[in-house]
Design a protein around this motif. Structure first.
Motif, PDB file in Angstrom:
ATOM      1  N   PHE A 129       0.856  -1.189   0.000  1.00  0.00           N
ATOM      2  CA  PHE A 129       0.000   0.000   0.000  1.00  0.00           C
ATOM      3  C   PHE A 129       0.893   1.241   0.000  1.00  0.00           C
ATOM      4  N   LEU A 130       0.542   2.229  -0.795  1.00  0.00           N
ATOM      5  CA  LEU A 130       1.270   3.494  -0.803  1.00  0.00           C
ATOM      6  C   LEU A 130       0.507   4.532   0.010  1.00  0.00           C
ATOM      7  N   GLY A 131       1.175   5.146   0.984  1.00  0.00           N
ATOM      8  CA  GLY A 131       0.534   6.164   1.803  1.00  0.00           C
ATOM      9  C   GLY A 131      -0.727   5.642   2.452  1.00  0.00           C
ATOM     10  N   ASP A 132      -1.807   6.414   2.304  1.00  0.00           N
ATOM     11  CA  ASP A 132      -3.083   6.008   2.894  1.00  0.00           C
ATOM     12  C   ASP A 132      -4.038   5.443   1.847  1.00  0.00           C
ATOM     13  N   GLU A 133      -3.504   4.932   0.731  1.00  0.00           N
ATOM     14  CA  GLU A 133      -4.344   4.319  -0.290  1.00  0.00           C
ATOM     15  C   GLU A 133      -5.041   3.083   0.267  1.00  0.00           C
ATOM     16  N   LEU A 134      -6.283   2.884  -0.129  1.00  0.00           N
ATOM     17  CA  LEU A 134      -7.072   1.759   0.372  1.00  0.00           C
ATOM     18  C   LEU A 134      -6.943   0.509  -0.487  1.00  0.00           C
ATOM     19  N   LEU A 135      -6.481   0.678  -1.706  1.00  0.00           N
ATOM     20  CA  LEU A 135      -6.288  -0.459  -2.606  1.00  0.00           C
ATOM     21  C   LEU A 135      -4.796  -0.718  -2.768  1.00  0.00           C
ATOM     22  N   ALA A 136      -4.390  -1.956  -2.546  1.00  0.00           N
ATOM     23  CA  ALA A 136      -2.973  -2.303  -2.669  1.00  0.00           C
ATOM     24  C   ALA A 136      -2.515  -2.197  -4.116  1.00  0.00           C
ATOM     25  N   ARG A 137      -1.281  -1.727  -4.308  1.00  0.00           N
ATOM     26  CA  ARG A 137      -0.695  -1.671  -5.646  1.00  0.00           C
ATOM     27  C   ARG A 137      -0.339  -3.062  -6.148  1.00  0.00           C
ATOM     28  N   GLY A 138      -0.198  -3.981  -5.225  1.00  0.00           N
ATOM     29  CA  GLY A 138       0.150  -5.350  -5.582  1.00  0.00           C
ATOM     30  C   GLY A 138       0.595  -6.100  -4.341  1.00  0.00           C
ATOM     31  N   VAL A 139       1.209  -7.246  -4.552  1.00  0.00           N
ATOM     32  CA  VAL A 139       1.762  -8.037  -3.453  1.00  0.00           C
ATOM     33  C   VAL A 139       3.121  -8.588  -3.866  1.00  0.00           C
ATOM     34  N   ILE A 140       3.926  -8.898  -2.870  1.00  0.00           N
ATOM     35  CA  ILE A 140       5.160  -9.650  -3.079  1.00  0.00           C
ATOM     36  C   ILE A 140       4.916 -11.062  -2.566  1.00  0.00           C
ATOM     37  N   MET A 141       5.084 -12.047  -3.440  1.00  0.00           N
ATOM     38  CA  MET A 141       4.911 -13.458  -3.080  1.00  0.00           C
ATOM     39  C   MET A 141       6.289 -14.110  -2.995  1.00  0.00           C
ATOM     40  N   GLU A 142       6.521 -14.851  -1.910  1.00  0.00           N
ATOM     41  CA  GLU A 142       7.788 -15.556  -1.729  1.00  0.00           C
ATOM     42  C   GLU A 142       7.513 -16.996  -1.325  1.00  0.00           C
ATOM     43  N   ALA A 143       8.309 -17.915  -1.849  1.00  0.00           N
ATOM     44  CA  ALA A 143       8.136 -19.328  -1.495  1.00  0.00           C
ATOM     45  C   ALA A 143       9.478 -20.041  -1.588  1.00  0.00           C
ATOM     46  N   TYR A 144       9.632 -21.051  -0.711  1.00  0.00           N
ATOM     47  CA  TYR A 144      10.909 -21.783  -0.634  1.00  0.00           C
ATOM     48  C   TYR A 144      10.625 -23.191  -0.134  1.00  0.00           C
ATOM     49  N   SER A 145      11.030 -24.194  -0.910  1.00  0.00           N
ATOM     50  CA  SER A 145      10.858 -25.597  -0.494  1.00  0.00           C
ATOM     51  C   SER A 145      11.954 -25.957   0.499  1.00  0.00           C
ATOM     52  N   ILE A 146      11.543 -26.310   1.704  1.00  0.00           N
ATOM     53  CA  ILE A 146      12.489 -26.451   2.822  1.00  0.00           C
ATOM     54  C   ILE A 146      13.363 -27.704   2.722  1.00  0.00           C
ATOM     55  N   GLU A 147      12.741 -28.862   2.473  1.00  0.00           N
ATOM     56  CA  GLU A 147      13.504 -30.122   2.557  1.00  0.00           C
ATOM     57  C   GLU A 147      14.625 -30.239   1.531  1.00  0.00           C
ATOM     58  N   ASP A 148      14.494 -29.570   0.388  1.00  0.00           N
ATOM     59  CA  ASP A 148      15.564 -29.668  -0.618  1.00  0.00           C
ATOM     60  C   ASP A 148      16.298 -28.344  -0.795  1.00  0.00           C
ATOM     61  N   ASN A 149      16.219 -27.475   0.240  1.00  0.00           N
ATOM     62  CA  ASN A 149      16.940 -26.205   0.240  1.00  0.00           C
ATOM     63  C   ASN A 149      16.639 -25.351  -0.989  1.00  0.00           C
ATOM     64  N   GLY A 150      15.361 -25.329  -1.364  1.00  0.00           N
ATOM     65  CA  GLY A 150      14.937 -24.447  -2.439  1.00  0.00           C
ATOM     66  C   GLY A 150      15.214 -24.924  -3.845  1.00  0.00           C
ATOM     67  N   ARG A 151      15.635 -26.157  -4.015  1.00  0.00           N
ATOM     68  CA  ARG A 151      15.930 -26.625  -5.378  1.00  0.00           C
ATOM     69  C   ARG A 151      14.669 -26.765  -6.225  1.00  0.00           C
ATOM     70  N   SER A 152      13.545 -27.087  -5.604  1.00  0.00           N
ATOM     71  CA  SER A 152      12.293 -27.246  -6.357  1.00  0.00           C
ATOM     72  C   SER A 152      11.489 -25.952  -6.418  1.00  0.00           C
ATOM     73  N   ILE A 153      11.344 -25.282  -5.267  1.00  0.00           N
ATOM     74  CA  ILE A 153      10.550 -24.061  -5.190  1.00  0.00           C
ATOM     75  C   ILE A 153      11.406 -22.966  -4.571  1.00  0.00           C
TER      76      ILE A 153
END
Length: 238
Positions: A188-212
């Motif tokens: 969100f920028l300032g007091d805007e009510l609608l988000a400009r977007g999102v940041i998505m992050e993901a990491y597969s734990i068991e293989d140290n991120g090799r898959s995701i």
């Protein structure tokens, strides 16, 4: 080279679909002609992050998780409290087979996230400009009508921006039974009510991120529509 890669990807999908039907009807042929190795080659990058598009940009930097974030533990989902403008905040999760929903999604029409000013456009899929978008998809955790997990997003932000990455994570968990560290941060920028977007992050734990392993900016936009992020009101672009 780019066109060649795209052609190879399409060819691989077509071949895998054909082989799936063929082998289902002729399982004994598999061991005779060695098609198992062919399928394995084409499926090697099954969870590869898609190329950037109009609705999302893949960050060259990896997800910004700490060592503490990536420790193996029981599945969890954590949501930030709404801020003084009732806007959603960052959502965190460790998602595994136990997190996946056990029943169909229920009604969420009583939730009205900030910036919700619904309007219909004939050129938008389903006509409605806005969806109630889960920060962490229902298909990953079963979180449904949770005010802390729902934001206002355009139809394409939801279906063409977030869903491709949610599908990657969901397929990986279904296929492997392993866990993925997951985080979605609305912007969100300032007091805007609608988000400009999102940041998505993901990491597969068991293989140290090799898959995701991805960090991607998904833009809350819709082709042909002008959006006032201060209020969430929209109009057809000139």
């Amino acid at each position: 080279m780019y066109k060649l890669k795209r052609i190879l990807k399409v060819s691989a999908v077509v071949l895998i679909a054909f082989l799936g039907v063929f082998l289902e009807a002729n399982p004994e042929i598999l061991s005779q002609i060695g098609l198992d190795s062919v399928v394995e080659i084409f499926q090697e990058n099954k969870y590869e992050t898609p190329d950037s598009s109009y609705y999302f940009e893949v960050d060259k930097n990896p997800p910004q998780f700490t060592e503490e974030d990536l420790k193996m533990q029981d599945d969890f989902q954590e949501f930030s409290p709404l801020d003084n403008l009732n806007r959603v905040g960052q959502a965190n999760a460790l998602i595994g087979p136990d997190s996946l929903p056990k029943k169909p999604r229920g009604d969420i029409s009583k939730i009205y996230p900030t910036g919700w000013h619904q309007k219909m456009y004939d050129f938008v899929e389903g006509r409605a400009i806005y969806n109630r978008c889960h920060l962490i998809a229902y298909s990953l955790t079963g979180e449904n009508d949770n005010w802390l997990n729902l934001m206002t997003g355009t139809r394409s932000f939801n279906s063409l921006g977030m869903e491709p990455f949610e599908r990657i994570v969901r397929n990986y968990i279904y296929d492997t039974g392993k866990k993925v560290r997951y985080r979605v941060t609305p912007i969100f920028l300032g007091d805007e009510l609608l988000a400009r977007g999102v940041i998505m992050e993901a990491y597969s734990i068991e293989d140290n991120g090799r898959s995701i392993k991805f960090r991607v900016l998904v833009k809350n936009i819709e082709k042909g529509v002008e959006i006032d992020y201060k209020t969430g009101r929209t109009r057809k672009a000139k």
